[in-house]
Structure formats: structure tokens, C-alpha cells
Design a protein around this motif. Structure first.
Motif, PDB file in Angstrom:
ATOM      1  N   ASN A   7     -12.843 -43.104  22.933  1.00 32.95           N
ATOM      2  CA  ASN A   7     -11.737 -42.738  23.736  1.00 32.95           C
ATOM      3  C   ASN A   7     -10.410 -42.528  23.059  1.00 32.95           C
ATOM      4  O   ASN A   7      -9.615 -41.850  23.341  1.00 32.95           O
ATOM      5  CB  ASN A   7     -11.501 -44.138  24.561  1.00 32.95           C
ATOM      6  N   ILE A  54      -8.947 -39.240  24.781  1.00 37.19           N
ATOM      7  CA  ILE A  54      -7.317 -39.120  25.098  1.00 37.19           C
ATOM      8  C   ILE A  54      -6.815 -37.851  24.415  1.00 37.19           C
ATOM      9  O   ILE A  54      -6.129 -37.366  25.108  1.00 37.19           O
ATOM     10  CB  ILE A  54      -6.795 -40.589  24.612  1.00 37.19           C
ATOM     11  N   PHE A  89     -12.752 -45.216  30.452  1.00 38.08           N
ATOM     12  CA  PHE A  89     -11.734 -44.271  30.448  1.00 38.08           C
ATOM     13  C   PHE A  89     -10.988 -44.184  31.814  1.00 38.08           C
ATOM     14  O   PHE A  89      -9.814 -44.219  32.210  1.00 38.08           O
ATOM     15  CB  PHE A  89     -11.846 -43.075  29.792  1.00 38.08           C
ATOM     16  N   SER A 126      -7.355 -44.836  33.267  1.00 34.33           N
ATOM     17  CA  SER A 126      -6.357 -43.821  33.016  1.00 34.33           C
ATOM     18  C   SER A 126      -5.161 -43.538  34.097  1.00 34.33           C
ATOM     19  O   SER A 126      -5.348 -43.066  35.236  1.00 34.33           O
ATOM     20  CB  SER A 126      -7.217 -42.265  32.934  1.00 34.33           C
TER      21      SER A 126
END
Length: 624
Positions: free
Chosen positions: A367, A372, A471, A475
């Protein structure tokens, strides 16, 4: 009676006498109150000096017996006048935050995040609009306030011979630009000051200044307590999901390790170690209290689940602050009020980014270093997060395609060998299963097939699947971003509501979850035809897992179900084209040719595997 109590009693008697004489003989000739021209400078103020200061200081004319009752004097002592006042509020703000500070308690009572990274605006979910007699509602009811006065507490507790709780007393405010001073006064020379300084981002400098308090706080007192509490309100569509990611986290000073209280149940702890900061974390926003020099130990932390309440959790922390009896003493802190945006939190170099639950070990690394960065890169060119997830899935699948091809080729070889493996299974039916495995492995080795070849892409895909699982719900970029029928990709999508709550499923139908489940079942059916041996016997388990996921993902982030659905569809597409390029007849011919060649020497792994099988056979014989 303690010496300090005797002095206080004498001081109050002297003040009463002087006030009576002053009002009786001199009041008609005095047009207005005069400010004091001098302040005491001695280390210890005498009773007469306290009385004179109280009379002359314009801030405490309320010590008149007609206004300040004996009960208030007995409760608050020299701070009795501060117990009387009217509620007032001061506002300091920048482009990102609007902070409201109350004069009662001198504390922050409201934090509104005006703007997030990249200029994003935040508000409560539409389903959380205030309902008042079914009247039309405007967007003001959707203002996102991290907490309010009634659901939070910030209290400095110390003693002057009387137990003082600043949350009960009124402060005097003075504002200069982005700095707000809140003073709890005994008089102009003896006070506690809260100094708030708002920076250009989400940080607020917070200093506690003690001026002249060494004359008021007993010499034997070397610490005071600071209480911080917040009942976190519901701001997201799914209360269940918000509860899952709401809790209390903190960082140790010794090794900068971040720890937490339980997120799933009520929990409390006494931390006998120095801490850098304590965070009241919500799903997408956090309030962090930071000590520039670290919090002295111990620190008491509590996280309480608010079952059946409009709040998510009740979070509380109690700190012990050192006090050194200096004439001018300062304790320096900071507040962070802002979004749980990974890059924003990381920019402070204080470990705040660990508040974003990206997963542990390799899942967190995937991640942090891949997902990201890809997500942020695509966000620069596309505004629709549904399209961004689509492109992200495509990039990941293309990156893994060489491994996927090798796995599919291995499956094709296994499919070609399946008739021979079935013959071996049938021949040894009802006999020793160990012999079946040995003959099957011998066939694989002779034909040059690696039965573990199909597992290779899973070694790469599994960390990504788990990383995505962590994630999407965490997020903040997906928060309240709509796509197709989903109004919030960070929460569940619902195409219809059910009249009742089905256990392990919910009270609504998520279409993305249905699509994900159907596509997973089709993928399972496609691959089950190639299953051999024990895998063929466990087909029912392969079909059961997607059905179980249907109930779990129905209440989870729509963005995650959407991603898994897209991943399945891309896999179907890849397999379609791979089938066109892979000739099974040519593979069979190659395998037959491999059988005629001398067998390759056994690898160390094969030797160990055979040794384990022989030991198992010997153990079985002994048991028989």
C-alpha cells in the motif's frame, strides 16, 4: 486547619471589612474604579496584599459579597469570581480549519474542517441530515464537526487549597490575528493562560502558561492533571464501519512505536511510559494531542463503546503535567485536527501516518510504496474515482500478466495430464493413498510438470488482494465519492432496502457485492475443471467461500467489491486470449516427448518430500 486555609480566612475577613468601609465612606466620591498601579513582587503574597489587589483589580470586582456567594468562595477560593460569567465564544480560522473556543473552560468546543488535501470539501453523509418536523433541510445540517461542546471535555485540575477544575470557570479572552489568549485570572498578576496559535495547516500550537501561580499553588504540589475526553459523533454512512476504525492510539517516546487500545471492545490502560502523542482516531479524521517534550508517565487511557448511542465511542485520556513552581512557567503542546490522509500525516514526520490502517508487514509496504503512489498519480489526471479504480486494476493485472501466463500454462499441462492422473487414482482406489501421491509425483517429474507452478502468481496477487482489502475502507480519497449507483465508494452501495435485517447479511442489497460474488463463482467453475486429486474432492469448499464473502462484503466498502469484480473480469479476459494462444495438443506432444527423456535428478525439495512420505508410511505401518 491548614496554614494556607487560615491565611485564606484572614484574607477574606480583611477584604470584607475593607469593602464595607470603602462602600460606606468613599463610594459617592469615586466616579470609576482605578486600575492598580503596582503588583506584588515578593515570593509569597501577604494577606493584606491579596486584599488590596482584589479591591483595585478591575477583573475581580465581583468578589463583592452581594455577588459572589460564600459557597463559591468556599468552593473556588481565590478563583471564586471566575465561577460567574456568561457563555461567549471566540473563533480562529485559516483556509483549512474553523476553531471555536469557549470562555467557559477556555477550551475548544468545535472543529470544522473547511478543506482537505487538493481542496476537497468535507461534510456529513446525506443520510445524517437533521430531521425537524419533516421541514425542508439545507446543507448547513451536513456541516462536519469533529466534536461539539456537549460531547467533549478539556479540564486542567490543580489545587490552591481548593480543588480547581478549569472546565467549570470562565476565562478572559484576547485575540490577535491567529493567536487567541484565554486567561483564568485570580488577578492581573496571577493567572493560568491557554494560548492557541493557529498555523497555516491542521496544527494548532497550544501553550499553558502559569504566571504568578507559585504564590497560589502549595509548594508540595509538583504536578497537575489534564483531562481530555471526546464522544466521537457519527459522520459516515455506515455506523458499523466507522466503529470498526474508531479508537485510541498513542506513540511511545522511547522507540516511536505506535500502539492502541482495542477497537472492538471497551478497553482501558495505564501507560507507565513517556508518550509523544495521543490520538482520538475516527475512520477518516483524527484529533491528536501532542506534547513537544513528551507526556510524563503515567497516562490513563480509556475507550468505551457507545452501544445504542448516537455516538460511536467515548474516548478519554488523563495526563499528569509537571509543575516546578517558577514564577513564569510554560508547557508546550500541539493539536492536530484533520483528515486521515496518508501523505498529509506523513509530512509531519511524527508517525501520524500509522493512524491509517494500511496493514502490517508486506501488505502495508504494498500500500505504502505501490498502491498509494499509483492512486495519487491517477488522481492528477482523472476526477472520477470509479475510473481511477478501473485503471488501477488494469495496471496491476498487466504487471502480473507474465506470472499469470505461466500459471495458466501450468494449469493447461495439468489438464492434459488429468486422464492419466485419474487412471492412477482409480488403480489405487481403496488402497494406500500415499502410493497414489507417489505415482502422481513421479508422473509430474517424468513429464516435466511442476504441480506448484499454478501457485506462483498467487504469491504475488495475495499481498495485493489483502493490501486492497485494507486500503479501500481507510482511503479518505474515496469518502463520499459516487460512481454509477454507489453514492459513497468508501461505504456500502445499496440498490434496495430489505424489510428486515438478515443475520450475517444486513438489511440491504449491495449490487457490487453481488457482481463480485457471481464473477467469483464463474471463475471457480472455470478452474474446477482442471482440478485433480484432493483439489477435485474439495470443489464444494471452492464454491462455499464466495457465498460466505457475499455476507461479509455486503456491508463493506463498495470500492473494494468493485475492485474485486473488475479483477475477476480482467482475469476472464486474460484467460480467453491465453486459450487462443495455447495449443493443448502441442502441450500433450511435448509432455510425451519429455517422458521419453531421462528423468531429471530430484531436487532437494522433492527428496525432502519423499523422505517425509516414507516416514509417514512407517508410522502408519507401526500403528497398524
Amino acid at each position: 486547619m491548614k496554614q494556607y486555609d487560615k491565611n485564606s480566612l484572614i484574607g477574606f475577613v480583611l477584604m470584607a471589612i475593607i469593602l464595607i468601609v470603602f462602600n460606606t465612606f468613599f463610594f459617592p466620591e469615586v466616579p470609576q474604579e482605578q486600575a492598580p498601579t503596582t503588583t506584588p513582587t515578593e515570593a509569597v503574597i501577604s494577606e493584606t496584599q491579596i486584599a488590596e489587589t482584589v479591591i483595585d483589580a478591575p477583573i475581580i470586582p465581583t468578589l463583592n459579597d452581594s455577588i459572589v456567594s460564600e459557597e463559591l468562595k468556599a468552593t473556588y477560593g481565590i478563583f471564586a469570581a471566575a465561577a460567574i460569567g456568561e457563555d461567549e465564544f471566540q473563533i480562529i480560522e485559516n483556509d483549512k480549519l474553523k476553531i471555536t473556543v469557549a470562555n467557559k473552560g477556555g477550551r475548544i468546543t468545535s472543529v470544522i474542517i473547511k478543506e482537505g488535501p487538493n481542496g476537497k470539501k468535507y461534510k456529513k453523509h446525506n443520510s445524517l441530515k437533521d430531521t425537524i418536523n419533516e421541514l425542508p433541510r439545507d446543507s448547513s445540517s451536513l456541516i462536519l464537526d469533529l466534536f461539539d461542546a456537549d460531547s467533549s471535555r478539556f479540564n486542567l485540575q490543580f489545587t490552591t487549597g481548593h480543588n480547581i477544575n478549569t472546565a467549570d470557570l470562565y476565562f478572559v479572552s484576547e485575540q490577535r490575528h491567529n493567536t487567541l489568549s484565554m486567561k483564568l485570572k485570580a488577578d492581573d498578576s496571577h493567572y493560568v493562560e491557554y494560548l492557541y496559535t493557529l498555523n497555516d495547516d491542521y496544527l494548532i500550537d497550544f501553550d499553558i502558561n502559569f504566571v504568578g501561580m507559585q504564590d497560589i499553588i502549595p509548594s508540595g504540589v509538583n504536578y497537575m492533571n489534564l483531562e481530555w475526553q471526546m464522544k466521537t459523533p457519527q459522520t459516515e454512512k455506515s455506523k458499523t464501519n466507522q466503529d470498526m476504525y474508531t479508537g485510541l492510539q498513542y506513540q511511545y517516546s522511547s522507540d516511536n512505536e505506535v500502539d492502541y487500545l482495542s477497537f472492538t471492545s471497551t478497553d482501558d490502560d495505564k501507560i507507565n511510559a513517556r508518550l509523544n502523542w495521543v490520538a482520538f482516531k475516527q475512520q477518516f479524521f483524527s484529533a491528536i494531542f501532542i506534547a513537544k517534550d513528551g507526556f510524563e508517565k503515567p497516562t490513563y487511557l480509556t475507550s468505551t463503546k457507545s452501544e445504542g448511542s448516537k455516538f460511536i465511542k467515548d474516548l478519554a485520556a488523563k495526563f499528569e503535567l509537571p509543575y516546578s513552581h517558577k514564577r513564569d512557567e510554560q508547557l508546550s503542546f500541539q493539536f492536530y485536527f484533520g483528515p486521515n490522509h496518508y501523505k498529509t500525516l506523513e509530512s509531519y514526520n511524527s508517525g501520524f501516518e500509522e493512524l491509517v490502517p494500511l496493514g502490517w508487514g508486506i501488505f502495508g509496504w504494498v500500500n505504502q510504496y505501490i498502491i498509494i503512489n499509483l492512486f495519487d498519480f491517477l488522481s492528477k489526471y482523472f476526477s472520477s474515482y470509479g475510473i481511477i479504480i478501473l485503471l488501477l486494476t488494469l495496471i496491476i493485472k498487466l504487471g502480473l500478466s507474465p506470472f499469470t501466463y505461466k500459471a495458466f500454462l501450468s494449469q493447461a499441462k495439468m489438464k492434459v495430464l488429468k486422464p492419466e492422473i485419474d487412471k492412477i487414482t482409480e488403480k489405487n482406489k481403496g488402497k494406500d493413498q500415499m502410493k497414489t501421491q507417489q505415482e502422481t509425483m513421479a508422473l509430474y517429474r517424468k513429464a516435466g510438470v511442476n504441480p506448484m507452478g499454478g501457485c506462483l502468481p498467487m504469491l504475488f496477487q495475495f499481498p495485493i488482494l489483502i493490501a486492497m482489502f485494507r486500503f479501500f475502507p481507510a482511503s479518505i480519497e474515496l469518502r463520499q465519492e459516487s460512481f454509477l449507483w454507489a453514492d459513497d465508494l468508501s461505504s456500502y452501495d445499496s440498490i434496495t432496502s430489505l424489510p428486515w435485517d438478515i443475520p450475517f447479511y444486513g438489511d440491504h442489497v449491495s449490487l457490487f457485492t453481488l457482481l463480485m460474488t457471481i464473477s467469483t463463482l464463474l471463475y471457480t467453475r472455470m478452474n474446477s475443471s482442471m482440478a485433480t486429486g484432493q483439489m477435485a474432492q474439495m470443489k464444494w469448499m471452492m464454491y462455499l467461500m464466495p457465498i460466505m464473502f457475499l455476507g461479509f462484503f455486503n456491508n463493506y466498502a463498495a470500492g473494494l467489491s468493485y475492485y474485486y469484480f473488475l479483477a475477476n473480469m480482467f482475469t476472464f479476459t486474460q484467460q480467453y486470449f491465453m486459450k487462443r494462444f495455447i495449443d493443448e495438443d502441442a502441450i500433450l506432444a511435448q509432455l510425451e516427448a519429455n517422458k521419453k527423456k531421462p528423468a531429471k535428478p530430484k531436487s532437494k525439495f522433492q527428496k525432502k518430500l519423499e523422505d517425509m512420505q516414507k516416514k509417514q508410511e512407517q508410522q502408519l505401518k507401526k500403528r497398524k
